[in-house]
Design a protein around this motif. Structure first.
Motif: not given
Length: 303
Positions: A44-53, A145-161
């Motif tokens: 089992v590989y355990l990968m930690g994700s950043i949900h907003m990238m 909203q604040e994270a998105a203002r700085h370019g961090y998006r949940s739709d390209i989080g590591v887990d979603v990718m």
């Protein structure tokens, strides 16, 4: 005597060179935010994700793609691809809004309400637009909203990718359900919700720096450092202890039981969860090690 002295000096010189070589080799090795857990029959590989990238943080190190390629099954906290987004949005609104006739002014202390109104004015958000949102949902919304203002998006989080990469190519499983995740997010008492909102309002002005530091810890493979960042509000608001136990410790123990089940199979899994679930004394790495499984952090050679 002179010959012995020369031999001793030569040995010392060799030891110095050897030690320098070892130090160089160590410096040349870096860690991924990725662990390999093994049993007699499964990996089992355990990968930690950043949900907003941010888009510029890709591509990731090849160690993540290599683990993905080896996996028969990809496991995420919640398979968002199998959930109707309209249904999820409606469920969140139902849990995230006060009953008709109630507003934040009825539930927040004057101090927190004033701090909220000051932030909203700075951000250009009319209070009336958010007045009916419960504190847990408002805090989450403002942070996204604040994270998105700085370019961090949940739709390209590591887990979603990686979830998107697995779609139609690999078996996909989930560790939790929509109901359990929504319960974890919305289940705090009114007092805990207000404290969480207060902590968010304190952190929002420095969210860009916070996200940068979090990504840097993730890139270094520092699970304990990232965990300490995530739970930092506890130092300011100790009354949030039970809330954080629900969000992390209790969920970690439930996740580790499912992962232990995977380790009893004859397959290779890639389990992707939020990076904050990997570190700490009740993190997934230590929980699995305590159960007797061999768990090692994946390393790579710097170029």
């Amino acid at each position: 005597m002179m010959k012995k002295l020369m031999i001793r000096n030569l040995i010392c010189a060799c030891l110095v060179i050897l030690q320098a070589s070892i130090a160089y080799a160590r410096d040349d090795t870096a860690k991924c935010f990725l662990w390999e857990a093994r049993s007699a029959s499964a990996t089992v590989y355990l990968m930690g994700s950043i949900h907003m990238m941010r888009e510029d943080l890709y591509p990731l190190n090849r160690c993540y793609d290599e683990a993905f390629a080896k996996a028969d099954t990809v496991v995420v906290e919640l398979n968002l691809l199998a959930i109707d987004p309209n249904e999820m949005g409606q469920r969140m609104l139902t849990l995230g809004m006060f009953p008709q006739g109630e507003t934040l002014a009825d539930h927040l202390t004057p101090t927190t309400l004033k701090r909220l109104q000051e932030y909203l004015q700075t951000a250009g958000i009319p209070y009336d637009k958010v007045a009916t949102l419960r504190p847990w949902f408002l805090g989450l919304t403002l942070t996204l909203q604040e994270a998105a203002r700085h370019g961090y998006r949940s739709d390209i989080g590591v887990d979603v990718m990686y979830l998107n990469k697995a779609q139609g190519k690999k078996e996909i499983l989930q560790l939790e359900s929509l109901d359990s995740q929504l319960a974890a997010l919305s289940g705090d008492s009114p007092m805990e919700q207000e404290l969480m909102l207060a902590a968010s309002l304190e952190d929002l002005p420095r969210l860009k720096q916070y996200m940068g530091e979090m990504v840097a810890l993730w890139q270094r493979g520092d699970a304990d450092g990232l965990y300490e960042m995530v739970v930092e509000p506890l130092r300011r608001y100790p009354s949030l202890g039970q809330s954080y136990r629900r969000l992390f410790d209790e969920r970690n123990h439930a996740m580790s039981k499912k992962i232990e089940g995977y380790l009893k199979q004859k397959k290779t899994y890639l389990v992707i969860v939020g990076g904050g679930h990997m570190g700490g004394k009740d993190g997934l790495v230590k929980l699995l090690q305590a159960k007797g499984y061999a768990v090692r952090q994946v390393e790579y050679q710097r170029k």
